[in-house]
Design an enzyme around this catalytic site. Structure first.
Site, PDB file in Angstrom:
ATOM      1  N   TYR A  66      46.884  73.149  30.058  1.00 37.87           N
ATOM      2  CA  TYR A  66      46.439  73.496  31.413  1.00 37.87           C
ATOM      3  C   TYR A  66      46.586  74.962  31.794  1.00 37.87           C
ATOM      4  O   TYR A  66      46.014  75.399  32.782  1.00 37.87           O
ATOM      5  CB  TYR A  66      47.163  72.621  32.445  1.00 37.87           C
ATOM      6  CG  TYR A  66      46.611  71.226  32.466  1.00 37.87           C
ATOM      7  CD1 TYR A  66      45.538  70.897  33.286  1.00 37.87           C
ATOM      8  CD2 TYR A  66      47.123  70.246  31.633  1.00 37.87           C
ATOM      9  CE1 TYR A  66      44.998  69.623  33.286  1.00 37.87           C
ATOM     10  CE2 TYR A  66      46.589  68.965  31.623  1.00 37.87           C
ATOM     11  CZ  TYR A  66      45.530  68.667  32.453  1.00 37.87           C
ATOM     12  OH  TYR A  66      44.983  67.410  32.448  1.00 37.87           O
ATOM     13  N   ASP A  77      50.002  79.970  44.220  1.00 38.04           N
ATOM     14  CA  ASP A  77      50.440  80.933  43.209  1.00 38.04           C
ATOM     15  C   ASP A  77      51.952  81.111  43.232  1.00 38.04           C
ATOM     16  O   ASP A  77      52.591  81.207  42.178  1.00 38.04           O
ATOM     17  CB  ASP A  77      49.739  82.278  43.414  1.00 38.04           C
ATOM     18  CG  ASP A  77      48.265  82.248  43.029  1.00 38.04           C
ATOM     19  OD1 ASP A  77      47.780  81.202  42.548  1.00 38.04           O
ATOM     20  OD2 ASP A  77      47.592  83.281  43.229  1.00 38.04           O
ATOM     21  N   GLY A 104      40.463  76.004  32.745  1.00 35.52           N
ATOM     22  CA  GLY A 104      40.260  74.577  32.500  1.00 35.52           C
ATOM     23  C   GLY A 104      41.554  73.818  32.293  1.00 35.52           C
ATOM     24  O   GLY A 104      42.636  74.308  32.576  1.00 35.52           O
ATOM     25  N   HIS A 125      49.275  73.658  39.470  1.00 33.24           N
ATOM     26  CA  HIS A 125      48.596  74.830  40.028  1.00 33.24           C
ATOM     27  C   HIS A 125      47.090  74.582  40.107  1.00 33.24           C
ATOM     28  O   HIS A 125      46.458  74.897  41.117  1.00 33.24           O
ATOM     29  CB  HIS A 125      48.912  76.066  39.179  1.00 33.24           C
ATOM     30  CG  HIS A 125      48.356  77.334  39.718  1.00 33.24           C
ATOM     31  ND1 HIS A 125      47.317  77.998  39.113  1.00 33.24           N
ATOM     32  CD2 HIS A 125      48.688  78.074  40.811  1.00 33.24           C
ATOM     33  CE1 HIS A 125      47.039  79.096  39.800  1.00 33.24           C
ATOM     34  NE2 HIS A 125      47.861  79.168  40.837  1.00 33.24           N
ATOM     35  N   ASP A 126      46.522  73.994  39.059  1.00 30.41           N
ATOM     36  CA  ASP A 126      45.089  73.654  39.069  1.00 30.41           C
ATOM     37  C   ASP A 126      44.771  72.712  40.224  1.00 30.41           C
ATOM     38  O   ASP A 126      43.786  72.897  40.944  1.00 30.41           O
ATOM     39  CB  ASP A 126      44.668  72.996  37.752  1.00 30.41           C
ATOM     40  CG  ASP A 126      44.620  73.966  36.579  1.00 30.41           C
ATOM     41  OD1 ASP A 126      44.802  75.186  36.793  1.00 30.41           O
ATOM     42  OD2 ASP A 126      44.411  73.496  35.443  1.00 30.41           O
ATOM     43  N   GLY A 154      45.733  78.728  31.744  1.00 32.22           N
ATOM     44  CA  GLY A 154      44.492  79.397  31.407  1.00 32.22           C
ATOM     45  C   GLY A 154      43.330  78.602  31.962  1.00 32.22           C
ATOM     46  O   GLY A 154      43.525  77.662  32.727  1.00 32.22           O
TER      47      GLY A 154
END
Length: 135
Positions: free
Chosen positions: A43, A109, A47, A63-64, A45
């Site tokens: 996960y 973030d 995509g 985070h995604d 980076g």
């Protein structure tokens, strides 16, 4: 000190300013360079698929998902949205109106940077073959 620091950002394309801020936030919260996370696990980076490989990879998955939630607020585009925060190593404080796109992205973030700093780093999970390990 305010860590927005656009002084060094003059040569950075506008579309990467949020990622530049996230990089600075990662380095404020922890001791590793942001490059350590670019190709980590399934996960970290661009995509992400499959089951996270470890605690650090779960930080990236979270985070995604946080960015996905931020996108639900009007036309909020997390990768493009800049924000204001302060860094007093290792403490990070997001400022701005609660509930605003910028604040939501900053909070995403900040949580990720703190999570990265606390999670163990497994070098074997850096640069893995995502096709093989992330299904």
């Amino acid at each position: 000190a305010v860590c927005v620091s656009l002084l060094g950002a003059a040569n950075i394309p506008p579309q990467s300013l949020n990622l530049y801020q996230f990089k600075n936030m990662i380095e404020c919260a922890g001791t590793r360079t942001w490059l350590a996370y670019v190709k980590y696990g399934c996960y970290c980076g661009p995509g992400g698929t499959g089951t996270p490989l470890d605690e650090l990879d779960r930080c990236c998955q979270t985070h995604d998902h946080c960015y996905d939630n931020a996108k639900k607020f009007g036309n909020c585009i997390p990768y493009l949205k800049t924000y204001v925060y302060t860094c007093n190593k290792p403490d990070i404080t997001c400022t701005g109106a609660k509930g605003s796109c910028g604040r939501n992205v900053c909070d995403c973030d900040r949580a990720a940077a703190i999570c990265f700093a606390a999670a163990p780093y497994n070098l074997a999970n850096f640069g893995i073959d995502k096709e093989k390990h992330c299904q």
